[in-house]
Write a protein that holds these residues in place. Structure first.
Motif, PDB file in Angstrom:
ATOM      1  N   ARG A   1       0.803  -1.125   0.058  1.00 44.14           N
ATOM      2  CA  ARG A   1       0.074   0.028   0.052  1.00 44.14           C
ATOM      3  C   ARG A   1       0.847   1.065  -0.189  1.00 44.14           C
ATOM      4  O   ARG A   1       1.811   1.409   0.700  1.00 44.14           O
ATOM      5  CB  ARG A   1      -1.037   0.135   1.300  1.00 44.14           C
ATOM      6  CG  ARG A   1      -1.970  -1.066   1.329  1.00 44.14           C
ATOM      7  CD  ARG A   1      -2.697  -0.800   2.471  1.00 44.14           C
ATOM      8  NE  ARG A   1      -3.451   0.418   2.736  1.00 44.14           N
ATOM      9  CZ  ARG A   1      -4.841   0.330   2.157  1.00 44.14           C
ATOM     10  NH1 ARG A   1      -5.662  -0.517   2.013  1.00 44.14           N
ATOM     11  NH2 ARG A   1      -5.445   1.687   2.127  1.00 44.14           N
ATOM     12  N   GLU A   2       0.431   2.093  -0.817  1.00 42.59           N
ATOM     13  CA  GLU A   2       1.431   3.263  -0.781  1.00 42.59           C
ATOM     14  C   GLU A   2       1.057   4.121   0.250  1.00 42.59           C
ATOM     15  O   GLU A   2       2.237   4.833   0.598  1.00 42.59           O
ATOM     16  CB  GLU A   2       0.997   4.218  -2.228  1.00 42.59           C
ATOM     17  CG  GLU A   2       1.879   5.362  -2.484  1.00 42.59           C
ATOM     18  CD  GLU A   2       1.366   5.993  -3.790  1.00 42.59           C
ATOM     19  OE1 GLU A   2       2.437   6.806  -4.298  1.00 42.59           O
ATOM     20  OE2 GLU A   2       0.319   5.712  -4.610  1.00 42.59           O
ATOM     21  N   ASP A   3      -0.128   4.216   0.780  1.00 44.02           N
ATOM     22  CA  ASP A   3      -0.340   5.030   2.037  1.00 44.02           C
ATOM     23  C   ASP A   3       0.529   4.525   3.256  1.00 44.02           C
ATOM     24  O   ASP A   3       0.969   5.353   4.180  1.00 44.02           O
ATOM     25  CB  ASP A   3      -1.735   5.365   2.309  1.00 44.02           C
ATOM     26  CG  ASP A   3      -2.557   3.898   2.429  1.00 44.02           C
ATOM     27  OD1 ASP A   3      -1.826   2.830   2.210  1.00 44.02           O
ATOM     28  OD2 ASP A   3      -3.706   3.824   2.577  1.00 44.02           O
ATOM     29  N   LEU A   4       0.601   3.072   3.464  1.00 45.93           N
ATOM     30  CA  LEU A   4       1.329   2.914   4.362  1.00 45.93           C
ATOM     31  C   LEU A   4       2.863   3.197   4.404  1.00 45.93           C
ATOM     32  O   LEU A   4       3.494   3.400   5.342  1.00 45.93           O
ATOM     33  CB  LEU A   4       1.240   1.347   4.463  1.00 45.93           C
ATOM     34  CG  LEU A   4       1.953   0.602   5.780  1.00 45.93           C
ATOM     35  CD1 LEU A   4       1.650   0.850   6.918  1.00 45.93           C
ATOM     36  CD2 LEU A   4       1.712  -1.027   5.596  1.00 45.93           C
ATOM     37  N   TYR A   5       3.281   3.080   3.074  1.00 45.67           N
ATOM     38  CA  TYR A   5       4.874   3.357   2.706  1.00 45.67           C
ATOM     39  C   TYR A   5       5.010   4.731   3.165  1.00 45.67           C
ATOM     40  O   TYR A   5       5.954   4.954   3.865  1.00 45.67           O
ATOM     41  CB  TYR A   5       4.836   3.194   1.271  1.00 45.67           C
ATOM     42  CG  TYR A   5       6.326   3.648   0.861  1.00 45.67           C
ATOM     43  CD1 TYR A   5       7.593   2.910   0.946  1.00 45.67           C
ATOM     44  CD2 TYR A   5       6.358   5.044   0.195  1.00 45.67           C
ATOM     45  CE1 TYR A   5       8.774   3.196   0.609  1.00 45.67           C
ATOM     46  CE2 TYR A   5       7.704   5.452  -0.273  1.00 45.67           C
ATOM     47  CZ  TYR A   5       8.833   4.591  -0.024  1.00 45.67           C
ATOM     48  OH  TYR A   5       9.961   5.295  -0.404  1.00 45.67           O
ATOM     49  N   TYR A   6       4.140   5.672   2.973  1.00 42.97           N
ATOM     50  CA  TYR A   6       4.434   7.121   3.216  1.00 42.97           C
ATOM     51  C   TYR A   6       4.262   7.318   4.707  1.00 42.97           C
ATOM     52  O   TYR A   6       4.829   8.317   5.366  1.00 42.97           O
ATOM     53  CB  TYR A   6       3.726   8.198   2.196  1.00 42.97           C
ATOM     54  CG  TYR A   6       4.115   7.908   1.017  1.00 42.97           C
ATOM     55  CD1 TYR A   6       5.355   8.517   0.647  1.00 42.97           C
ATOM     56  CD2 TYR A   6       3.296   7.741  -0.102  1.00 42.97           C
ATOM     57  CE1 TYR A   6       5.793   8.744  -0.602  1.00 42.97           C
ATOM     58  CE2 TYR A   6       3.944   7.650  -1.183  1.00 42.97           C
ATOM     59  CZ  TYR A   6       5.136   8.168  -1.492  1.00 42.97           C
ATOM     60  OH  TYR A   6       5.554   8.314  -2.892  1.00 42.97           O
ATOM     61  N   ARG A   7       3.606   6.467   5.310  1.00 38.62           N
ATOM     62  CA  ARG A   7       3.351   6.359   6.834  1.00 38.62           C
ATOM     63  C   ARG A   7       4.497   6.123   7.405  1.00 38.62           C
ATOM     64  O   ARG A   7       4.955   6.264   8.730  1.00 38.62           O
ATOM     65  CB  ARG A   7       2.097   5.701   7.358  1.00 38.62           C
ATOM     66  CG  ARG A   7       1.543   5.993   8.848  1.00 38.62           C
ATOM     67  CD  ARG A   7       0.858   7.325   8.912  1.00 38.62           C
ATOM     68  NE  ARG A   7       0.579   7.783  10.258  1.00 38.62           N
ATOM     69  CZ  ARG A   7       1.201   7.887  11.215  1.00 38.62           C
ATOM     70  NH1 ARG A   7       2.724   8.228  10.794  1.00 38.62           N
ATOM     71  NH2 ARG A   7       0.869   8.473  12.396  1.00 38.62           N
ATOM     72  N   LEU A   8       5.246   5.057   6.962  1.00 36.30           N
ATOM     73  CA  LEU A   8       6.374   4.305   7.512  1.00 36.30           C
ATOM     74  C   LEU A   8       7.583   5.165   7.258  1.00 36.30           C
ATOM     75  O   LEU A   8       8.633   4.889   8.039  1.00 36.30           O
ATOM     76  CB  LEU A   8       6.556   3.097   7.091  1.00 36.30           C
ATOM     77  CG  LEU A   8       5.651   1.986   7.536  1.00 36.30           C
ATOM     78  CD1 LEU A   8       5.504   0.855   6.951  1.00 36.30           C
ATOM     79  CD2 LEU A   8       5.591   1.913   9.081  1.00 36.30           C
TER      80      LEU A   8
END
Length: 669
Positions: free
Chosen positions: A489-496
């Motif tokens: 998931r792209e949104d998880l990537y930018y959250r991490l």
């Protein structure tokens, strides 16, 4: 059946009466030779229950399976872990053999007991409670006769059968030494489980030769603070000359002719050097233990080692974090002079305690877990839990329960009172998500919600629990490619990825000698310092290190065991497979292995399925190198006694004598 030709592979050297007994049991179970095997898997709930029941075994076996697989990679084989009932819990193998394995169902959820499959290595090893190879036509069912399987049972620290470790491959690629590798790997799992058990016991490590303390062959025995015997590993039983059942009648005093108070006094000083004691049978051994300076009856300082330092699932509260050792586990300790690494550490120091998620990139073995631990130890959360989760080593069926926990009755086989998940265990501290790129897609959304809302909902629970964690993630994969393919998931990537740092590969670092010295110091912290001969250091510096610091650590650990006290590590102390690799013809690009300086001994092997004869020969040669190294180690351990070395390896004397032209001549009696 035994008269059937076994192809070009040699028949395993073991007592055929064992196979005959297994065939008799198979007939009694009603298994038919020509049966079409039913390889249906058990239901997801039943597999989850079996994995939960075998959680302790699974946690300690998976890292060893990874190491074992590295030794047999590209040999058309796979590594399998089963429960004590023969149910496959986990498997890892070569991609070409995995497809074949799916046809014979060497996959999680399939029953390989003798009752279900007739004579086979897993079922027979569990039935006989001893290591066994079942080769080709020795399998009872004809459908399984394309396989050769070597399996060793695994026993829990309390002595009961807990599971089995197996290596399976095509019967045309059989190798004599595979069973020895499996036996040693099973012993490693047992020792690691042993080290993680008996937190309040006095744990004594001993061997007749001090250099073997801390190695796979050391004896480990545990006693109550009052001296009552609790348990002993297999090496300890061998040295005592008594089974674990016979040892139950003994005490520390009857086994060592010494009162327990004298042991405490012997190890109460600041020195951690091994001390000499005498066993009840008159054998002198070197011993090591650590005593807590708290009261007259103390327990060892070494606590059970849970990966990540978290309490076991189901505990009411996380275990208090161990005392900090900043000189061994801080960012400063990891800074050994390489400019790339120094830049990474400088960036990390700026964001520690700023509630910024950190993502560590780097090849396998570069030390991403050590860096994560150092970040935690340098933070204000250092005295709170550091909880590590390897997303690649937990099956999809368990990872949700592992991360979020569950309430009683959440699924079949769930523990009474439920179990606390890793995220909740990390409350107040640091959650390290290793190999985040392997997290199943369906759990990524749940993790994202936890990171955004700082709340978790355990499986089966009707409430949410607040959590306070700092998150560090790591991966060797290209997450942007996984995002493009829809796997991450792209949104998880930018959250991490609040701060992304990359650990350089070992071959890219300018501080290689400093890294070598630091690893040697850690390995021989309690013994005499070890020197590296100049020609060996030059060789190590020219090697390309595909396994990075982890590979270097394993290599030096073996060398430290092999080298004599006061001597320098020379070429003869390095594993044969490593020397063969560095002398292999160079590949294209920088950092390739060295050119051969001596011819490699020829070997003849049957062609493996899906490949040509040359590929099979190369794979077989690598496996033979591991075998020669294991034989040489055991011969040195047993001072050239071929019978004792053969017994320890689980092979015949003839197997060692057949390899005598490849072994150092001074090792054979």
């Amino acid at each position: 059946m035994h008269s059937q030709a076994l192809g070009r592979a040699e028949s395993p050297a073991q007592d055929h009466s064992l196979i005959d007994k297994a065939h008799a049991r198979s007939r009694a179970f009603g298994v038919a030779l020509e049966d079409k095997p039913d390889y249906a898997r058990v239901g997801k709930g039943e597999l989850s229950a079996a994995l939960e029941e075998s959680r302790f075994l699974f946690q300690h076996a998976v890292p060893v399976m990874e190491t074992l697989y590295e030794q047999i990679a590209n040999t058309h084989s796979m590594v399998v872990l089963t429960s004590a009932q023969g149910l496959v819990l986990h498997s890892k193998g070569d991609s070409d053999f995995l497809e074949k394995a799916s046809n014979v169902a060497l996959m999680p959820g399939v029953d390989w007991s003798e009752q279900a499959r007739g004579t086979n290595a897993v079922g027979t090893a569990l039935a006989e409670q001893e290591a066994v190879t079942v080769h080709g036509a020795q399998h009872y069912m004809r459908a399984n006769q394309a396989l050769t399987c070597s399996c060793a049972p695994i026993f829990a620290p309390q002595g009961q059968l807990i599971g089995a470790l197996d290596v399976s491959g095509d019967h045309r690629s059989y190798h004599q030494h595979t069973l020895a590798l499996v036996r040693m790997s099973a012993q490693m799992i047992e020792n690691q489980m042993f080290a993680a058990s008996f937190p309040k016991a006095v744990r004594l490590h001993f061997h007749s030769r001090p250099e073997f303390l801390g190695t796979l062959v050391e004896g480990i025995a545990v006693f109550t603070p009052e001296g009552r015997f609790i348990s002993a590993n297999r090496s300890a039983q061998f040295q005592f000359g008594l089974s674990v059942n016979a040892l139950q009648a003994h005490t520390f005093s009857s086994l060592f002719d010494l009162p327990m108070s004298a042991l405490f006094e012997l190890f109460s000083g600041p020195s951690t050097a091994p001390r000499s004691l005498c066993l009840h049978n008159g054998v002198s051994v070197w011993c090591r233990t650590e005593i807590r300076p708290a009261g007259p009856w103390a327990a060892p300082m070494v606590a059970p080692l849970d990966e990540g330092g978290a309490s076991r699932p189901g505990a009411a509260e996380p275990r208090p974090a161990p005392a900090r050792r900043p000189h061994l586990s801080s960012l400063q300790y990891l800074d050994t002079g390489d400019e790339q690494l120094a830049s990474v550490i400088a960036k990390l120091r700026r964001v520690v305690d700023r509630d910024i998620p950190i993502m560590i990139l780097g090849e396998t073995g570069t030390g991403k877990d050590l860096l994560a631990q150092a970040i935690h130890n340098d933070s204000a959360r250092a005295r709170q839990p550091f909880v590590a989760v390897n997303c690649a080593s937990i099956p999809d069926t368990l990872i949700e329960a592992e991360l979020f926990g569950y309430e009683e009755g959440a699924f079949t086989g769930a523990r009474k009172k439920g179990a606390m998940g890793k995220i909740q265990q990390a409350h107040g501290g640091t959650l390290f998500l290793d190999e985040i790129g392997d997290m199943p897609r369906h759990l990524q959304a749940r993790l994202l919600r936890v990171l955004q809302e700082r709340r978790i909902s355990p499986l089966g629970a009707g409430k949410e629990i607040e959590v306070d964690v700092t998150v560090i993630s790591a991966t060797h994969k290209n997450l942007k490619e996984l995002i493009a393919s829809g796997e991450f998931r792209e949104d998880l990537y930018y959250r991490l990825n609040g701060l992304v740092v990359r650990l350089p590969a070992l071959r890219e670092r300018s501080d290689f000698q400093a890294v070598v010295q630091k690893v040697l110091k850690a390995l021989r912290e309690r013994g005499q310092p070890v020197r590296i001969a100049p020609e060996v250091m030059a060789l190590l510096q020219r090697y390309h290190w595909p396994g990075n610091v982890r590979q270097l650590h394993n290599l030096l650990r073996t060398a430290c065991v092999m080298v004599d006290e006061g001597s320098a590590v020379s070429l003869e102390h390095l594993p044969d497979d490593f020397l063969d690799e560095v002398h292999a013809p160079p590949a294209s690009g920088a950092g390739a292995p060295l050119r051969p300086q001596a011819p490699v001994a020829p070997a003849v092997h049957a062609a493996a399925p899906g490949g040509d004869l040359d590929e099979a020969d190369e794979a077989g040669q690598r496996l033979q190198d591991v075998a020669i190294h294991a034989m040489a180690q055991m011969l040195r351990l047993h001072k050239g006694n071929v019978s004792a070395a053969a017994k320890a390896l689980g092979v015949s004397r003839n197997t060692i004598y057949r390899k005598k032209n490849l072994l150092p001549p001074d090792l054979l009696d």
